[in-house]
Design an enzyme around this catalytic site. Structure first.
Site, PDB file in Angstrom:
ATOM      1  CB  SER A 279     -11.727   6.709 -13.285  1.00 46.82           C
ATOM      2  OG  SER A 279     -11.368   7.438 -14.437  1.00 46.82           O
TER       3      SER A 279
ATOM      4  N   GLY B 129     -14.086  18.580 -19.220  1.00 44.21           N
ATOM      5  CA  GLY B 129     -14.332  18.530 -20.654  1.00 44.21           C
ATOM      6  C   GLY B 129     -14.232  17.139 -21.245  1.00 44.21           C
ATOM      7  CE  LYS B 130     -14.244  13.088 -16.712  1.00 46.71           C
ATOM      8  NZ  LYS B 130     -14.515  14.395 -16.084  1.00 46.71           N
ATOM      9  CB  SER B 131     -18.829  14.232 -21.558  1.00 45.75           C
ATOM     10  OG  SER B 131     -18.878  13.402 -20.415  1.00 45.75           O
TER      11      SER B 131
ATOM     12  N   GLY C 179     -10.340  12.811 -15.445  1.00 44.17           N
ATOM     13  CA  GLY C 179     -10.155  14.213 -15.084  1.00 44.17           C
ATOM     14  C   GLY C 179     -11.294  14.656 -14.183  1.00 44.17           C
ATOM     15  CG  LEU C 180     -10.514  17.744 -11.298  1.00 39.23           C
ATOM     16  CD1 LEU C 180     -10.037  19.172 -11.087  1.00 39.23           C
ATOM     17  CD2 LEU C 180     -10.842  17.078  -9.967  1.00 39.23           C
ATOM     18  CB  SER C 181     -16.938  17.045 -12.081  1.00 39.59           C
ATOM     19  OG  SER C 181     -18.190  17.462 -12.556  1.00 39.59           O
ATOM     20  N   GLY C 182     -16.300  18.537 -15.057  1.00 34.45           N
ATOM     21  CA  GLY C 182     -16.210  19.808 -15.753  1.00 34.45           C
ATOM     22  C   GLY C 182     -14.927  20.008 -16.521  1.00 34.45           C
TER      23      GLY C 182
END
Length: 215
Positions: free
Chosen positions: A116, A47-49, A42-45
Site C-alpha cells: 500500500s 518483513g510485513k508478512s 512497507g517496502l517489498s521485503g
C-alpha cells in the site's frame, strides 16, 4: 452466530437495501474482545508478512481471535484481476480494507500485510474502518536491506527492467508521516518485532467491557 451491522456506503436509496442484523457488540462480548485492524505497510521485503504471521500466532496463543490478510495471498483470489498500476493498487487497498472491516465487525483482530505505497490509499483504508480501531503500522526497513534480503528475487528483476512500476525502484513509496506504530526491523529479531506489535494489539482488543450490547 456473529453477524454484522450496517456499514454506511454513501450510496443513494435504491432496490438494494441493508438487512438489519444483530448488534455486533453481542458478538464482541461473547468473544471477550473488541476488534482492531492493524494495517502493515512497507517496502517489498520489509518483513510485513513474516511479522503479521508471527504476531497472529502470538495473539492466538494468548487467546485472541485474530486473522491475517496478506497482500500476495489476496492476489491469488479476491484481487487476482488487479495489476500494479496506481489505479489497481488503490482498488487493491479498497477491497482489502472492506474485507478487513467485515472481519473486524465480527470481532476479529485483523492484521493486514500490504505494501500500500500511497498515503491517500491508506487514508481511505482508515476511513473504511470507520469506528473500528485502526492502527497504521510502518514496517520500517531500509531499501538496501530489503534488496539484500530480496526473498522473491523481485528487486533483481526490477533493477534489470523486467518488472516495471516496482515500488521503491521505478515507482514511489510514500512512507507514513505519522504512523500509529513504527517497527524498525534492522538488527531486531522477528520475535522482538512481533511481540511489539502483538502487545499493542492485545491492549487495544482486551476492552471486553466496551463490547457489551447497547440498551
Amino acid at each position: 452466530m456473529c453477524v454484522l451491522q450496517k456499514i454506511p456506503t454513501g450510496l443513494p436509496p435504491g432496490p438494494v437495501t441493508w438487512h438489519p442484523l444483530q448488534a455486533r457488540e453481542a458478538c464482541w462480548a461473547r468473544l471477550g474482545q473488541v476488534p482492531v485492524i492493524a494495517w502493515l505497510t512497507g517496502l517489498s521485503g520489509a518483513g510485513k508478512s513474516t511479522l503479521a504471521v508471527e504476531a497472529d500466532r502470538i495473539l492466538v496463543a494468548d487467546g485472541r481471535h485474530s486473522a491475517v490478510l496478506d497482500g500476495d495471498n489476496l492476489r491469488h483470489g479476491l484481487n487476482a484481476d488487479l495489476a500494479f498500476s496506481p489505479e489497481d493498487r488503490a482498488e487493491n487497498v479498497r477491497r482489502t480494507a472492506e474485507v478487513a472491516r467485515l472481519m473486524a465487525e465480527s470481532g476479529a483482530v485483523v492484521i493486514v500485510s500490504l505494501i500500500s505505497p500511497y498515503r491517500a490509499d491508506r487514508a481511505l483504508a482508515r476511513r473504511i474502518a470507520g469506528d473500528i480501531p485502526f492502527l497504521e503500522v510502518f514496517v520500517d526497513t531500509p531499501l538496501g536491506l530489503c534488496e539484500a534480503r530480496d526473498p522473491k528475487g523481485l528487486y533483481r528483476l526490477a533493477r534489470a527492467g523486467r518488472i516495471p512500476g516496482f515500488t521503491g525502484i521505478s515507482a514511489p513509496y510514500e512512507a507514513p508521516e505519522q504512523p500509529d506504530l513504527t517497527i524498525t526491523t534492522e538488527s531486531r529479531s522477528t520475535d522482538a518485532c512481533a511481540r511489539a506489535l502483538s502487545a499493542r494489539l492485545m491492549r487495544l482488543s482486551r476492552a471486553a467491557e466496551a463490547a457489551k450490547p447497547r440498551g
